[in-house]
Each structure stands twice: as structure tokens, then as C-alpha cells.
Motif scaffolding. Structure first.
Motif, short mmCIF file in Angstrom:
data_model
loop_
_atom_site.label_atom_id
_atom_site.label_comp_id
_atom_site.label_asym_id
_atom_site.label_seq_id
_atom_site.Cartn_x
_atom_site.Cartn_y
_atom_site.Cartn_z
N ARG A 262 13.44 67.91 -41.98
CA ARG A 262 13.47 66.97 -43.09
C ARG A 262 13.52 67.76 -44.39
O ARG A 262 13.05 68.89 -44.46
N VAL A 263 14.02 67.12 -45.44
CA VAL A 263 13.87 67.62 -46.79
C VAL A 263 13.21 66.50 -47.58
O VAL A 263 13.76 65.40 -47.69
N PHE A 264 12.01 66.79 -48.09
CA PHE A 264 11.23 65.83 -48.85
C PHE A 264 11.37 66.11 -50.34
O PHE A 264 11.53 67.27 -50.75
N VAL A 265 11.24 65.06 -51.15
CA VAL A 265 11.20 65.20 -52.60
C VAL A 265 9.91 64.56 -53.09
O VAL A 265 9.57 63.43 -52.72
N TYR A 266 9.18 65.32 -53.92
CA TYR A 266 7.98 64.84 -54.58
C TYR A 266 8.30 64.74 -56.06
O TYR A 266 8.71 65.74 -56.67
#
Length: 177
Positions: A141-145
Motif C-alpha cells: 500500500r501507499v498511504f497519505v497522511y
């Protein structure tokens, strides 16, 4: 030192030099090489207190905050995302405050391994300037915060979840590691 896994350069405005920060994952340490040379000095260690037990995936934002992932081996595996806030009482890049947990639940997804962090420096379709982007490999996954939510943690708010998933496991090509 045992296992250097990640590094990042940071401007140290106290000395006017560029320092090198390195994560020693197996030893549970982050060390500094002043002016990117000479002997290493400890920035943080698991012996000091709570924080990333297996530091890796270092990145620094424009304010001088240090972001770190930690993925434990063994059982139960617990991936965590941490930030070392810049110590505002000294020049930028010279020191950090105690680490603060950003995330360990990942929106309910059982993440076991985190690989890398990156702070977006420009706005694009992927992320806005200042957003924190995190790569997980198990599951992929690639998460963005969002920068605003991360700022909340820096200001003392409890841990957060990703603002969104930029790339899901199904979007990675087959066989990619």
C-alpha cells in the motif's frame, strides 16, 4: 552499529552544515554524522524510552521534523509510524523532542511491514505539499497522511489514521516486491 537501513540529510542551522541521520534498525538507534563525516553521535535509542523499536524509512519535512517507520520482527508484528518533532528551543536541525506515535492501526488494516516515508514538497494529484507519504510492503500500500492531521499529532493530538490510500495492493503490478 549493526544494520544501517535508511538515511536522510538535514540542514543544521546551528552549525550551518548538512548533517547525515542514519537509522540503525537492528540496534534500535538513530545516529547523526555532523557535517556528514566523522564519528556518529546518538540522536535516539530504544534505551532512552518509547519510540520506534526498529527505526527505518527516515524523512524530514521543511520544519525539521523527523519521520520514522518501525516494523517489528517476530510475533505479534506491529508496524508503527513515528515523528520526532523539531526542538524549537534550539536552531532547526540541531535537536529533536521525544518521539510521538502517528499511527499503528492504519485504518484497521493489519500492516506488518513499513518501508519508507516521504514528505511531499510540492502539490500534485498524489499529495499536497507537506503531506506524509508512507510505503508499506506487507500488505502493499501507499498511504497519505495530510499535513494538517500530522500537525495535530505534533501539537499533542492522539495517533491518527491515513487520510487516504494512494495506491492499493491491487494496483501494484503482479510480482512486484
Amino acid at each position: 552499529h549493526v544494520s544501517f537501513r535508511s538515511l536522510v540529510f538535514i540542514a543544521n542551522t546551528l552549525t550551518g552544515k548538512i548533517d547525515l541521520l542514519v537509522a540503525d534498525t537492528s540496534s534500535g538507534e538513530i545516529v547523526r554524522y555532523a557535517n556528514a563525516s566523522g564519528a556518529a553521535t546518538p540522536v535516539w535509542s530504544t534505551a532512552v524510552g518509547p519510540g520506534p523499536r526498529y527505526p527505518d524509512g527516515l524523512s524530514v519535512d521543511g520544519e525539521g521534523n523527523l519521520f520514522v517507520v518501525s516494523s517489528a520482527s517476530g510475533s505479534p508484528k506491529r508496524a508503527e509510524l513515528w515523528v520526532f518533532p523539531r526542538d524549537g528551543t534550539v536552531a532547526a536541525g540541531a535537536a529533536f523532542l521525544a518521539p510521538r506515535l502517528i499511527d499503528r492501526s492504519f485504518g484497521g488494516l493489519a500492516v506488518q511491514i513499513l518501508e519508507e516515508t516521504l514528505v511531499a514538497d510540492t502539490t500534485s494529484a498524489a499529495a499536497r505539499a507537506g503531506d506524509l507519504v508512507v510505503l508499506a510492503s506487507s500488505p502493499a500500500r501507499v498511504f497519505v497522511y495530510s499535513a494538517a492531521n500530522v500537525q495535530g499529532v505534533l501539537n499533542g493530538s492522539p495517533p491518527i489514521s491515513p487520510s487516504r490510500t494512494l495506491i492499493s495492493g491491487a494496483q501494484f503490478p503482479a510480482g512486484v516486491a
